[in-house]
Design a protein around this motif. Structure first.
Motif, PDB file in Angstrom:
ATOM      1  N   GLY A 218       0.838  -1.205   0.000  1.00  0.00           N
ATOM      2  CA  GLY A 218       0.000   0.000   0.000  1.00  0.00           C
ATOM      3  C   GLY A 218       0.870   1.250   0.000  1.00  0.00           C
ATOM      4  N   MET A 219       0.462   2.247   0.737  1.00  0.00           N
ATOM      5  CA  MET A 219       1.219   3.496   0.827  1.00  0.00           C
ATOM      6  C   MET A 219       1.964   3.504   2.156  1.00  0.00           C
ATOM      7  N   THR A 220       3.262   3.235   2.078  1.00  0.00           N
ATOM      8  CA  THR A 220       4.075   3.014   3.268  1.00  0.00           C
ATOM      9  C   THR A 220       5.334   3.857   3.209  1.00  0.00           C
ATOM     10  N   ALA A 221       5.787   4.288   4.355  1.00  0.00           N
ATOM     11  CA  ALA A 221       6.998   5.112   4.459  1.00  0.00           C
ATOM     12  C   ALA A 221       8.235   4.232   4.298  1.00  0.00           C
ATOM     13  N   SER A 222       8.430   3.730   3.097  1.00  0.00           N
ATOM     14  CA  SER A 222       9.503   2.764   2.850  1.00  0.00           C
ATOM     15  C   SER A 222      10.815   3.402   2.432  1.00  0.00           C
TER      16      SER A 222
ATOM     17  N   LEU B 284       3.944  12.398   4.807  1.00  0.00           N
ATOM     18  CA  LEU B 284       2.667  13.077   4.977  1.00  0.00           C
ATOM     19  C   LEU B 284       1.475  12.179   4.647  1.00  0.00           C
ATOM     20  N   VAL B 285       1.646  11.211   3.753  1.00  0.00           N
ATOM     21  CA  VAL B 285       0.492  10.471   3.234  1.00  0.00           C
ATOM     22  C   VAL B 285       0.546   8.968   3.488  1.00  0.00           C
ATOM     23  N   VAL B 286       1.574   8.489   4.139  1.00  0.00           N
ATOM     24  CA  VAL B 286       1.744   7.041   4.206  1.00  0.00           C
ATOM     25  C   VAL B 286       1.656   6.527   5.634  1.00  0.00           C
ATOM     26  N   GLN B 287       1.524   5.192   5.726  1.00  0.00           N
ATOM     27  CA  GLN B 287       1.483   4.533   7.026  1.00  0.00           C
ATOM     28  C   GLN B 287       2.903   4.178   7.474  1.00  0.00           C
ATOM     29  N   PRO B 288       3.106   3.988   8.774  1.00  0.00           N
ATOM     30  CA  PRO B 288       4.434   3.590   9.260  1.00  0.00           C
ATOM     31  C   PRO B 288       4.862   2.257   8.671  1.00  0.00           C
ATOM     32  N   VAL B 289       6.157   2.067   8.563  1.00  0.00           N
ATOM     33  CA  VAL B 289       6.671   0.856   7.928  1.00  0.00           C
ATOM     34  C   VAL B 289       6.273  -0.397   8.700  1.00  0.00           C
ATOM     35  N   GLU B 290       6.146  -0.312  10.025  1.00  0.00           N
ATOM     36  CA  GLU B 290       5.736  -1.479  10.804  1.00  0.00           C
ATOM     37  C   GLU B 290       4.334  -1.936  10.430  1.00  0.00           C
ATOM     38  N   ASP B 291       3.476  -0.987  10.024  1.00  0.00           N
ATOM     39  CA  ASP B 291       2.148  -1.359   9.532  1.00  0.00           C
ATOM     40  C   ASP B 291       2.211  -1.790   8.072  1.00  0.00           C
ATOM     41  N   GLY B 292       3.117  -1.185   7.313  1.00  0.00           N
ATOM     42  CA  GLY B 292       3.198  -1.452   5.888  1.00  0.00           C
ATOM     43  C   GLY B 292       3.650  -2.853   5.530  1.00  0.00           C
TER      44      GLY B 292
ATOM     45  N   SER C 291      -6.187  -3.794   3.501  1.00  0.00           N
ATOM     46  CA  SER C 291      -7.619  -3.977   3.258  1.00  0.00           C
ATOM     47  C   SER C 291      -8.425  -2.701   3.417  1.00  0.00           C
ATOM     48  N   GLY C 292      -7.768  -1.569   3.694  1.00  0.00           N
ATOM     49  CA  GLY C 292      -8.472  -0.310   3.845  1.00  0.00           C
ATOM     50  C   GLY C 292      -8.840   0.314   2.514  1.00  0.00           C
ATOM     51  N   PRO C 293      -9.408   1.527   2.531  1.00  0.00           N
ATOM     52  CA  PRO C 293      -9.802   2.198   1.289  1.00  0.00           C
ATOM     53  C   PRO C 293      -8.641   2.335   0.309  1.00  0.00           C
ATOM     54  N   LEU C 294      -8.911   1.997  -0.945  1.00  0.00           N
ATOM     55  CA  LEU C 294      -7.929   2.073  -2.032  1.00  0.00           C
ATOM     56  C   LEU C 294      -6.707   1.197  -1.802  1.00  0.00           C
ATOM     57  N   GLU C 295      -6.817   0.276  -0.849  1.00  0.00           N
ATOM     58  CA  GLU C 295      -5.688  -0.607  -0.500  1.00  0.00           C
ATOM     59  C   GLU C 295      -4.444   0.194  -0.131  1.00  0.00           C
ATOM     60  N   ALA C 296      -4.654   1.346   0.483  1.00  0.00           N
ATOM     61  CA  ALA C 296      -3.529   2.204   0.867  1.00  0.00           C
ATOM     62  C   ALA C 296      -3.024   1.893   2.264  1.00  0.00           C
ATOM     63  N   HIS C 297      -3.932   1.575   3.191  1.00  0.00           N
ATOM     64  CA  HIS C 297      -3.589   1.308   4.575  1.00  0.00           C
ATOM     65  C   HIS C 297      -4.458   0.174   5.088  1.00  0.00           C
ATOM     66  N   GLY C 298      -4.111  -0.311   6.270  1.00  0.00           N
ATOM     67  CA  GLY C 298      -4.971  -1.278   6.921  1.00  0.00           C
ATOM     68  C   GLY C 298      -4.367  -2.661   7.002  1.00  0.00           C
ATOM     69  N   PRO C 299      -5.040  -3.561   7.737  1.00  0.00           N
ATOM     70  CA  PRO C 299      -4.559  -4.935   7.880  1.00  0.00           C
ATOM     71  C   PRO C 299      -4.581  -5.678   6.556  1.00  0.00           C
ATOM     72  N   ALA C 300      -3.827  -6.766   6.499  1.00  0.00           N
ATOM     73  CA  ALA C 300      -3.689  -7.517   5.251  1.00  0.00           C
ATOM     74  C   ALA C 300      -4.988  -8.196   4.860  1.00  0.00           C
ATOM     75  N   GLY C 301      -5.257  -8.201   3.565  1.00  0.00           N
ATOM     76  CA  GLY C 301      -6.414  -8.885   3.004  1.00  0.00           C
ATOM     77  C   GLY C 301      -6.187  -9.121   1.526  1.00  0.00           C
ATOM     78  N   PRO C 302      -7.146  -9.740   0.848  1.00  0.00           N
ATOM     79  CA  PRO C 302      -6.993  -9.970  -0.597  1.00  0.00           C
ATOM     80  C   PRO C 302      -6.838  -8.648  -1.349  1.00  0.00           C
ATOM     81  N   ALA C 303      -5.941  -8.618  -2.322  1.00  0.00           N
ATOM     82  CA  ALA C 303      -5.696  -7.418  -3.118  1.00  0.00           C
ATOM     83  C   ALA C 303      -6.233  -7.600  -4.532  1.00  0.00           C
ATOM     84  N   ARG C 304      -6.470  -6.473  -5.185  1.00  0.00           N
ATOM     85  CA  ARG C 304      -7.053  -6.486  -6.525  1.00  0.00           C
ATOM     86  C   ARG C 304      -5.957  -6.433  -7.585  1.00  0.00           C
ATOM     87  N   ARG C 305      -6.075  -7.316  -8.577  1.00  0.00           N
ATOM     88  CA  ARG C 305      -5.169  -7.311  -9.717  1.00  0.00           C
ATOM     89  C   ARG C 305      -5.820  -6.597 -10.897  1.00  0.00           C
TER      90      ARG C 305
END
Length: 308
Positions: free
Chosen positions: A202-206, A232-240, A261-275
């Motif tokens: 997703g969007m992670t501070a990598s 400014l826009v990403v989740q912490p790497v430990e969540d990423g 698994s959150g909106p736009l697959e940007a943040h949130g716990p792991a879940g199925p992703a869209r191809r």
């Protein structure tokens, strides 16, 4: 306190571990009890990271196929040809146009050709450690950026087309998903005890963008601006790392693709992703396999029938 599965006795390789996702993943594997081989291009930074995390350094530059071959040989020797998990995490993104040591466009070379070569070269070790009850795993790291990409197998290096760093990055991440899918298909056909799974952070501070600009000789100011924008826009790497961690250790099936698994697959716990539709194209995936083999000069482990 966060709980982890007990990975005592398991051996894991994580690529790109001096910072960001790779370093966080390596640290989590170590905390779970695994033996972790951490790859890095830079010896000093790699040693510092391995010392801090508690892993073992293996020098590897995915943009140099000779380095990939040497690293794979070292890994097979040091593990006794028994490897439980390979996380293909390292990558570059959206820097100025550059080429690998072998003359490939840097993003397709580093993000796809290098990891594919490493995976093929380590397949005997992955097969050696896996069994039907507990298969070994290959985790390919993709990106939501693959969705806007197309892959031109006749011009992987962008020599005939006008170069776009963004679209070249997306193409390399599309290639990751296609490779993971074709690897899964061939593993199923061969009956080997290895799962091919993909994930994206997703969007992670990598620090991926900033590090890519530094590697390609981009200005320090631009790298600092990109790093500040990421924060400014990403989740912490430990969540990423959640999706990669779930792909490597959770209940999965071969061919799965995980992401936030959150909106736009940007943040949130792991879940199925869209191809994207292209990432689900079995014909394109099958065509990419021999193109990759020809580019890398590696036959995909015919002894294990993966080249069939």
């Amino acid at each position: 306190m966060q709980s982890f599965p007990d990975l005592s006795g398991r051996t894991v390789v994580v690529t790109g571990t001096t910072s960001g996702l790779g370093r966080a993943l390596a640290a989590r594997f170590v905390r779970a009890g695994a033996r972790v081989l951490m790859t890095a291009r830079d010896d000093a930074r790699g040693r510092a990271a391995a010392r801090e995390v508690g892993g073992e350094l293996v020098l590897l530059d995915l943009a140099d196929l000779a380095s990939v071959r040497a690293a794979a040989a070292r890994i097979r020797e040091r593990t006794g040809d028994r490897l439980d998990v390979l996380v293909n995490n390292a990558g570059v993104a959206v820097g100025p146009r550059s080429e690998t040591a072998d003359g490939f466009e840097l993003q397709i070379g580093t993000n796809h050709l290098g990891p594919a070569a490493l995976t093929w070269l380590l397949m005997p070790a992955l097969c050696g450690a896996g069994d039907p009850e507990r298969p070994s795993r290959v985790v390919s790291t993709s990106s939501i950026g693959h969705r806007s990409a197309r892959l031109d197998l006749d011009d992987l290096d962008w020599r005939r087309r006008r170069y776009s760093p963004v679209f070249a990055y997306g193409a390399s991440k599309l290639a990751n998903l296609l490779f993971a899918a074709e690897l899964d298909r061939r593993l199923r056909l061969s009956g080997q005890p290895v799962l091919s799974v993909a994930a994206h952070p997703g969007m992670t501070a990598s620090q991926l963008l900033a590090n890519s600009y530094r590697r390609a000789g981009g200005g320090g100011l631009r790298a600092r601006v990109l790093l500040a924008a990421e924060r400014l826009v990403v989740q912490p790497v430990e969540d990423g790392i959640a999706a990669q961690w779930a792909a490597a250790t959770g209940p999965v099936h071969g061919g799965d693709y995980l992401g936030p698994s959150g909106p736009l697959e940007a943040h949130g716990p792991a879940g199925p992703a869209r191809r994207s539709a292209a990432a689900q194209d079995p014909v394109l995936a099958a065509r990419l396999w021999p193109v990759t083999a020809a580019a890398t000069g590696i036959t995909p482990d015919p002894g294990r029938r993966l080249g069939a």
